[in-house]
Design an enzyme around this catalytic site. Structure first.
Site, mmCIF file in Angstrom:
data_model
loop_
_atom_site.group_PDB
_atom_site.id
_atom_site.type_symbol
_atom_site.label_atom_id
_atom_site.label_comp_id
_atom_site.label_asym_id
_atom_site.label_seq_id
_atom_site.Cartn_x
_atom_site.Cartn_y
_atom_site.Cartn_z
ATOM 1 N N GLU A 77 -14.346 4.837 1.409
ATOM 2 C CA GLU A 77 -15.210 3.960 0.627
ATOM 3 C C GLU A 77 -16.415 3.496 1.426
ATOM 4 O OE1 GLU A 77 -11.972 1.771 -2.264
ATOM 5 O OE2 GLU A 77 -12.488 0.814 -0.359
ATOM 6 N N GLY A 79 -1.902 -7.771 0.042
ATOM 7 C CA GLY A 79 -1.521 -6.359 0.048
ATOM 8 C C GLY A 79 -1.882 -5.584 -1.205
ATOM 9 N N THR A 136 -3.861 3.384 9.165
ATOM 10 C CA THR A 136 -4.049 3.481 7.707
ATOM 11 C C THR A 136 -5.521 3.240 7.369
ATOM 12 O OG1 THR A 136 -1.830 2.644 7.294
ATOM 13 C CG2 THR A 136 -3.398 2.469 5.486
ATOM 14 N N ASP A 147 9.918 -8.691 7.301
ATOM 15 C CA ASP A 147 9.472 -7.327 6.991
ATOM 16 C C ASP A 147 10.725 -6.496 6.731
ATOM 17 O OD1 ASP A 147 6.639 -5.597 7.717
ATOM 18 O OD2 ASP A 147 8.498 -4.437 7.526
ATOM 19 N N ASP A 167 -4.275 -4.107 -3.221
ATOM 20 C CA ASP A 167 -5.716 -3.913 -3.032
ATOM 21 C C ASP A 167 -6.211 -2.557 -3.488
ATOM 22 O OD1 ASP A 167 -4.622 -2.376 -1.119
ATOM 23 O OD2 ASP A 167 -5.659 -3.295 0.573
#
Lengths: 348, 348
Positions: free
Chosen positions: A64, A233, A92, A169, A235
């Site tokens: 992007e 998160g 990522t 987590d 998104d």
């Protein structure tokens, strides 16, 4: 070697120099400074050129470009999102950014933005929580202990006065990493083995998990009244973290509705689902938190103006330092019409 | 200093290294090579992701991002257009570009593109003229003797066999500069004092003037049959160079109709004015020049795929050379989830 003129040189902040700068200023101070720059730009939100981000999708990820301008400066960020990268030992998300002078069109800053994006994302969350979190909020549940978790924790400490973070987590190794990294920062850190345990007694619930799928990190019955949810998160299309029932019971605050309706938690809701734009709260035209029972939810997807604020900060902060070097990136012949002559005179 | 991993390093071609590379390969060879890369990408035009360019306009100019992708690589160019810059001793156009790997999202090349854009623009013109110019065309009128004029002349020599160029500019100093720069290149150079004189006996008419206004560089009665017009200068809304009558009598060839109808010479014509896409001619599905009486017109505005071809060429060409150096632009922690730990370990 042909000596380029000053105008041909673009200050460049490498990853190494960004890290040196952050340590020189102090990470909590950087987070506070960034929050102030971001807050200032939210206050003048209306004058920005809000081009939608330009995405190039493939089977494995997205690349992007996120441009914006305030009429004096122009900034854009290049950022990729490749969830499968982690399993191949890659990030990522990687990013870099550029700031340019609108009057001349000449770039004035090129910088790494992987670290800077982590910092601005956390600074944005904490700046917003300052407006929305219940009074006296000092405990945060941090659900998802990946690359963003320590930055979120420190920003909430530095900007909102959080003193205790409760980590969870699904991978205990991630929790262990986050807890180890936060050791010595002054935060009380509690390792939790379930989301239910993490949110016990927390006034701020931050969700920041990474899988590109509709997951339900928080179910409806887990969320009681009087909390602020900081949802980081969710998104991109198809990636959400919250049960729709939570959204129905919350007052939802967003950065830029046209983008959030596609990418945020509210992609699960009807297109006319009521949201409040965060810039209206910050500039004082709309209320933020009204009472202690209310559930506020910041459905954050990250917006170009936050990157612009971060670029402005770095441009200002590196002045008179050695945390950058100049790149010979722009051809600048003595006579602008004589680009060929410049090339010719460079012949060996 | 923390040693970044290989993946964090992005090869960077500075202006100085671009000039060294061009001299090492030879400018005419670079133009031929670029034309071959561009031609190859026109042949596979359909598989490209053709995002429109993203423009940010101000009173004094425009800043644009031009992205595209072939599914394996992703490229974009940053380019500004500020006609008033020339009077302030700056370039009207400066540019840089980036190539990335679609599979990982990681950038693989950052390069200056002011010089490279001048080269690719000329290479595109000549590659197209190879298909459209009348057989045996050996004389070109070069109207507008600014930064692009020498590149156009040499590309037409190297790729189309042009042996003589007839120069005209409203500023005689520009003509003098162009003639001086072309001295010793093997081209016969004729300085002309009017457009009428410049086009005498020319088979290829190249127009490349810079003012942002509807100008009429070529009037209808100046253009006879059997020529190829290479119209470079009309490249944004409100900027054209040709009388509409010429367009009506010509077969018009374009890069990408949705963009050319806004920015090119054909912005003067009806929205359904017939044009031929150049990639169809190059891939053999549509005819180019049919006879020696026809007027062909390449209404060129510059398209992202041409920049992509140029980026591919530079990436391939710098391998095993020293015409680049590595930029530490991407954070790449050993554990992708441990960005904070990487930052922490960089503490002095």
């Amino acid at each position: 070697m042909n000596q380029p003129s000053d105008k041909a040189l673009v200050p460049f902040v490498s990853v190494d120099n960004m890290m040196r700068l952050v340590h020189h200023v102090g990470i909590e101070q950087v987070l506070c400074d960034l929050a102030a720059y971001i807050e200032a730009d939210f206050k003048r939100w209306e004058l920005f050129d809000k081009t939608p981000r330009v995405a190039s999708h493939s089977d494995v990820g997205v690349i992007e470009l996120m441009p914006t301008s305030d009429g004096e400066a122009y900034g854009f960020k290049y950022v990729n999102g490749h969830p499968k990268n982690t399993s191949e030992g890659l990030q990522t998300v990687t990013a870099f950014g550029l700031l340019a002078d609108v009057y001349t069109g000449y770039p004035v800053l090129l910088t790494e933005m992987t670290i800077l994006t982590a910092l601005r994302t956390a600074a944005t969350s904490a700046m917003v929580a300052k407006y929305l979190a219940p009074k006296g909020a000092d405990t945060m549940a941090m659900i998802g202990n990946g690359a963003q978790s320590e930055f979120q924790s420190l920003a909430m400490k530095a900007i909102c006065g959080v003193t205790s973070v409760r980590l969870y987590d699904q991978d205990p190794a991630a929790t262990e990493k986050c807890a180890r990294n936060l050791d010595g920062t002054g935060l009380k850190v509690v390792r939790c083995t379930s989301p239910e345990s993490a949110i016990e007694g927390a006034h701020i619930l931050t969700t920041c998990t990474a899988d590109k799928q509709c997951a339900t990190i928080l179910t409806d019955n887990m969320v009681g009244s009087g909390v602020h949810i900081n949802a980081i998160g969710g998104d991109c299309p198809g990636k959400t973290e919250l049960a729709p029932g939570i959204l129905s019971r919350s007052d939802v605050f967003v950065e830029y509705p046209p983008q959030t309706r596609i990418e945020g938690e509210i992609q699960q809701m009807a297109p006319d689902f009521t949201v409040t734009e965060m810039w209206e709260v910050i500039s004082g035209t709309k209320p933020g938190r009204r009472d202690n029972r209310q559930i506020t939810l910041f459905d954050s997807v990250g917006f170009a103006i936050e990157d612009f604020s971060a670029l402005r900060y770095i441009r200002d902060r590196i002045k008179d330092t050695d945390y950058f070097f100049d790149l010979d990136m722009l051809a600048d012949p003595d006579d602008p019409r004589d680009l060929f002559g410049m090339l010719q005179r460079a012949a060996p």
